[in-house]
Enzyme design. Sequence first.
Site, PDB file in Angstrom:
ATOM      1  CD  GLU A  66      -3.109  -0.951   2.125  1.00  0.00           C
ATOM      2  OE1 GLU A  66      -2.887  -0.304   3.168  1.00  0.00           O
ATOM      3  OE2 GLU A  66      -4.187  -1.510   1.909  1.00  0.00           O
ATOM      4  CD  GLU A 110      -4.031  -6.044   2.753  1.00  0.00           C
ATOM      5  OE1 GLU A 110      -4.729  -5.372   3.547  1.00  0.00           O
ATOM      6  OE2 GLU A 110      -2.824  -5.840   2.580  1.00  0.00           O
TER       7      GLU A 110
HETATM    8  C1  GAL Z   1      -4.312  -2.762   5.009  1.00  0.00           C
HETATM    9  C2  GAL Z   1      -2.859  -3.178   5.101  1.00  0.00           C
HETATM   10  C3  GAL Z   1      -2.687  -4.452   5.902  1.00  0.00           C
HETATM   11  C4  GAL Z   1      -3.468  -4.373   7.182  1.00  0.00           C
HETATM   12  C5  GAL Z   1      -4.904  -4.067   6.852  1.00  0.00           C
HETATM   13  C6  GAL Z   1      -5.803  -4.016   8.040  1.00  0.00           C
HETATM   14  O1  GAL Z   1      -4.459  -1.442   4.647  1.00  0.00           O
HETATM   15  O2  GAL Z   1      -2.311  -3.383   3.821  1.00  0.00           O
HETATM   16  O3  GAL Z   1      -1.326  -4.641   6.165  1.00  0.00           O
HETATM   17  O4  GAL Z   1      -2.933  -3.381   7.992  1.00  0.00           O
HETATM   18  O5  GAL Z   1      -4.976  -2.827   6.217  1.00  0.00           O
HETATM   19  O6  GAL Z   1      -7.127  -3.739   7.659  1.00  0.00           O
END
Ligand code: GAL
Length: 669
Positions: free
Chosen positions: A150, A305
């Site tokens: 990110e 994710e």
């Molecule tokens: C994302 C990030 C992850 C984790 C996640 C939690 O933005 O890439 O590493 O922190 O959020 O929701």
Amino acid sequence: MIEMTNLLHGGDYNPEQWLDSPKILTKDIQYMKEAKINTVSLGIFSWSALEPEEGHYTFDWMEKIINRLYENGISVILATPSASKPKWMTDRYPEILRVDETRHRNLYGFRHNHCYTSPVYREKIAMINTELVKRFGHHPAVILWHISNEFGGECHCPLCQQAFRKWLKDRYHTIDELNKGWCTTFWSHTYQSFDQIESPSPRGEMALQGLTLAWKRFVSDQTLDYVKHEIKSIREAGSKLPVTMNMMYDFEGLNYYKFADCLDVISWDTYPTWHKYPDKFIAMDNGMQHDIMRSVKKKPFLLMESCPSSTNWQSVSKLKKPGLLEAASLQAVAHGSNSVLYFQIRQSRGGFEKFHGAVIDHYGGNDTRVFQEVKKTGEDLLALNELTQTVMKSEAAVIYDWENRWAMEGSAGPRNKGMFYKETAEKSYAAFRRQGLNVDLLDMEQELDDYKIVAAPMLYMFRAGFEEKIRAFVEKGGTFIMTYWSGIVDENDRCFLGGTPHQLMDVMGLRSTEIDGLYDGETNHLIPEKKAGFLQKKSYQCEHLCELLKVDSAEILMTYGEDFYRGTPAVTVNRFGKGKAYYIGADVEQICYDDLYRYAISETTIQMPVEGGIPEGVEVTTRVSKEHEYVLVQNFNQEAVHMDLPEGECLVGDASDALPAFGTVVIKR
Ligand code: GAL
């Protein structure tokens, strides 16, 4: 290696947090298999575990993990570890830490927080990436490189200032050109040389919009340059595996379209605040983000994710109601994702994210509601594997351009209390989607030839010769819809002279003469002309911005209902060449967009994917292979709905009955 003929299911896995608990690591594998998990992302925050001291690499633990995953049929998306650096590194090389806009250097902490320009940081990451490639780049379990995590943020250190000046020189060549482009005679801000230029700062220059816009472009380009540097280190070390970086929801900081060429696969992380508003609105918003990601390369993407239960960083950690996890996951697939990946497989025991949802929680069992829903989603994905052989085709597009947004939102007026660019773009998007059309979201550098209908909401800036693309598109028979506040400035944010929308007044058949900013809570109404019988309401409410139009060849479809411009044109259509160009003069309510777009689509040759209409809150998307079309129908209402579903083989869900709340049906025909 897991074939890319499978949809990927899995997520971020952080075994380095559990190396002292072998039983837990064994359980992880057992549970992954049970939940039909076939892929994990590894090493995202592992730099300290991989290089505990400078130049001393400790990869054995990772090798054991990767071997074990492989033996169990689980693939690995391997990350480069630059998202978070070891403490020793900043102690020894403090210059890698970011400097903020007030010119103060940060302390060690959090994630990222490093300078993208820093030669030391670039050297350190290239070294460890090289070692990772040597050790794991040819391991059969590893299928994809995940560059850092990110990307975002900016640095104002002396090295970045230097790089910014070089970037400006490359773009403007002479200081005179820059002064001209930025209109620096205004307030006497003329520069004599590039060396005098500094990045924007609240302690200094923030009012020169040419500068603030250039800085945003530079930050995006410098991040891209850094990403290319990491990819180069992987290639030079001998890996030919595809690379991705995980992008974020509506992230304004980077022009993602510019990353299309250097990445093999686009991926992104989605964390909607489900149940905060009616889910049908959240689904529409999330769907638009999926479609942006697909449109960056116009290819299927990966959902990198998503949260299996609730996050811990949003203001309220709301649980997903039963069925929502499956619906949200399949929504990604419906919009072109070839994966459903979660953050995270196992919940961490401590640290900032100890209360963040995971497939396996602190209790540690497989008999949890969340685990069972993950497993059900895994089964759905198995039933849908053939979708990896499909692409998505869209005949409708919405122009949604990052640089346009930077410029418009960075300008003063006509409404400093909010221009609502994203919301306005989403109205066009939703109006297309409610008819069941697939929609691409394009920036101004993309071509329009593939589309039959294109909407350009609030296209304040014209760049990359976009006005010529529009003219050619309409001339050749395309249907084009433009809104207020379009064609106002050039790519330097310098106003066009001679009337707007610039160079398109003949295409639109009108000239915009003035724009009225409305106070919060103030409204006006748009009244359909009698001949516009397809507009079903007697009047539609508008707010925020009302443009006054001087019509030439355009036909008037609606006029204003109130204020001194009552009775003057507000919505028009013009025939130009073989096509049609609609103009929407005010920030009008969604239902007006729906009525207008339904009609505009019906006048094209576009075929609807389903007959008999789509109930509110239901999404219809299509993916196509050489032989088949797959229609994905999803209900984002909290109650069941009835609708006519297309005939065909049902791969997921039950097509014979009502669509349950959060239900999905996938039909192959
Ligand atoms: C994302 C990030 C992850 C984790 C996640 C939690 O933005 O890439 O590493 O922190 O959020 O929701």
